[in-house]
Design an enzyme around this catalytic site. Structure first.
Site, PDB file in Angstrom:
ATOM      1  N   ALA A 128      -5.687   2.916   4.605  1.00  0.00           N
ATOM      2  CA  ALA A 128      -5.065   3.727   5.659  1.00  0.00           C
ATOM      3  C   ALA A 128      -4.516   5.035   5.114  1.00  0.00           C
ATOM      4  O   ALA A 128      -4.526   6.062   5.803  1.00  0.00           O
ATOM      5  CB  ALA A 128      -3.948   2.936   6.333  1.00  0.00           C
ATOM      6  N   GLU A 129      -4.036   5.017   3.890  1.00  0.00           N
ATOM      7  CA  GLU A 129      -3.393   6.201   3.332  1.00  0.00           C
ATOM      8  C   GLU A 129      -4.394   7.260   2.907  1.00  0.00           C
ATOM      9  O   GLU A 129      -4.242   8.441   3.230  1.00  0.00           O
ATOM     10  CB  GLU A 129      -2.531   5.802   2.128  1.00  0.00           C
ATOM     11  CG  GLU A 129      -1.306   4.982   2.460  1.00  0.00           C
ATOM     12  CD  GLU A 129      -0.243   5.788   3.161  1.00  0.00           C
ATOM     13  OE1 GLU A 129      -0.330   7.022   3.162  1.00  0.00           O
ATOM     14  OE2 GLU A 129       0.686   5.176   3.714  1.00  0.00           O
ATOM     15  N   SER A 130      -5.385   6.887   2.143  1.00  0.00           N
ATOM     16  CA  SER A 130      -6.263   7.891   1.540  1.00  0.00           C
ATOM     17  C   SER A 130      -7.748   7.611   1.688  1.00  0.00           C
ATOM     18  O   SER A 130      -8.569   8.440   1.276  1.00  0.00           O
ATOM     19  CB  SER A 130      -5.952   7.998   0.041  1.00  0.00           C
ATOM     20  OG  SER A 130      -6.284   6.776  -0.624  1.00  0.00           O
ATOM     21  N   ARG A 263      -0.254  11.472   5.693  1.00  0.00           N
ATOM     22  CA  ARG A 263      -1.489  10.845   6.077  1.00  0.00           C
ATOM     23  C   ARG A 263      -2.073  11.732   7.159  1.00  0.00           C
ATOM     24  O   ARG A 263      -1.484  12.732   7.512  1.00  0.00           O
ATOM     25  CB  ARG A 263      -1.234   9.427   6.553  1.00  0.00           C
ATOM     26  CG  ARG A 263      -0.540   8.498   5.521  1.00  0.00           C
ATOM     27  CD  ARG A 263       0.657   9.045   4.914  1.00  0.00           C
ATOM     28  NE  ARG A 263       1.496   7.964   4.411  1.00  0.00           N
ATOM     29  CZ  ARG A 263       2.541   8.149   3.713  1.00  0.00           C
ATOM     30  NH1 ARG A 263       2.906   9.350   3.401  1.00  0.00           N
ATOM     31  NH2 ARG A 263       3.265   7.153   3.317  1.00  0.00           N
TER      32      ARG A 263
END
Length: 323
Positions: A128-130, A263
């Protein structure tokens, strides 16, 4: 020039002359008294006019000085006024190549085990972050695989922003931070705190209401639960995460996933779109194309434009694919 004596002193002198020679000099004394009074009055009027002129000049000078002083102060204030703050430059990724997915998977497994975390949870956060991009930089300045803010990394002894582009360092610090949050709040609230910060979690009474945090939390936890074969909205999911997920969290605020600290907000990034395409099962995709217009209208130069226009082609799912 010396000024004449005042009217009172002149009158006193004339009175003395009249007292000594009341008869012989009476008329002369009277005339002298009147003349002295007149002369004194003239000088007093002149003095008054001079005083008024001096006061007026003083006021005008003060006014001019005040205006000049105000102008200087205004100029000084303008010079001292702070300039608009410049946007801080974002960290720049290194020019070297990024680690591959296999290397990232190994790092996640190593540091998840070292910190007593479920590696599936770490994978859900990194995804989800990167999107597993070790060189990712958010608009807010979050860096790397786990999108760490420099201030957060500094709490764990990493002062160099460039060090956060190192995949091993990033995952090491990110898993330590996530472990601390999970130990304190449980999985569901820890994911919220990872996104919005512990302060926001506390202020919101343990359930952050920010739309982007709602979407982020739903994305991370639903992916995490999916690896365990658990429905996101089941009682078992609530037991595992400690919070209740709802379908409305997935579309909170009417936008797609974004997260605090960089994000990606708004539309899906090209990397996210590519990731979803890679995960899609194309074996179930079966479409056929048929023209919706005449042969002549298939010529783009002859195609009408406007609200009444029709698409040049339509995609239809075969009947067999819908069964």
């Amino acid at each position: 020039m010396n000024r004449p004596e005042s009217t009172e002193s002149t009158a006193a002198g004339v009175a003395a002359v009249m007292a000594t020679e009341p008869r012989r000099r009476g008329l002369r004394a009277t005339l002298l008294l009147l003349s002295a009074v007149a002369i004194s009055a003239v000088f007093h009027i002149g003095d008054a006019r001079a005083d008024v002129a001096a006061a007026d000049a003083k006021l005008k000078g003060a006014g001019a000085a005040t205006a000049a002083d105000a102008k200087r102060k205004g100029a000084g204030a303008g010079a001292a006024a702070p300039a608009a703050p410049e946007r801080k430059a974002l960290p720049r990724p290194p020019s070297k190549s990024r680690p591959g997915r296999a290397a990232v998977n190994k790092l996640i497994e190593t540091h998840a085990a070292r910190n007593g975390l479920d590696r599936a949870l770490v994978h859900a956060v990194v995804r989800a972050e990167s999107g597993y991009n070790a060189h990712a930089v958010s608009p807010a300045g979050a860096v790397g695989l786990m999108q760490l803010m420099p201030a957060t990394a500094a709490d764990y002894g990493v002062q160099s922003v460039s060090a956060l582009f190192d995949a091993s360092t990033n995952v090491r610090i990110g898993t330590r931070h996530l472990k601390r949050l999970v130990s304190r709040y449980g999985i569901g609230k820890a994911v919220m705190a990872y996104n919005a910060g512990e302060g926001a979690l506390e202020r919101h009474g343990g359930f952050v209401r920010f739309a982007e945090t709602q979407r982020y939390t739903h994305t991370v936890l639903s992916n995490y639960l999916q690896t365990k074969g658990v429905s996101a909205y089941s009682d078992q999911a609530r037991q595992i995460t400690g919070i209740t997920l709802t379908p409305t969290m997935a579309s909170a605020g009417g936008g797609s996933r974004s997260a605090a600290g960089g994000r990606y907000a708004g539309r899906l990034t090209p990397r996210e779109q590519a990731r979803r395409m890679r995960r899609a099962d194309l074996s179930t995709l079966s479409l056929k194309v048929r023209p919706s217009l005449s042969d002549r209208a298939l010529d783009p130069s002859a195609h009408d434009v406007g609200p009444e226009s029709k698409p040049m082609f339509v995609l239809e799912r075969p009947v067999s694919a819908t069964n």
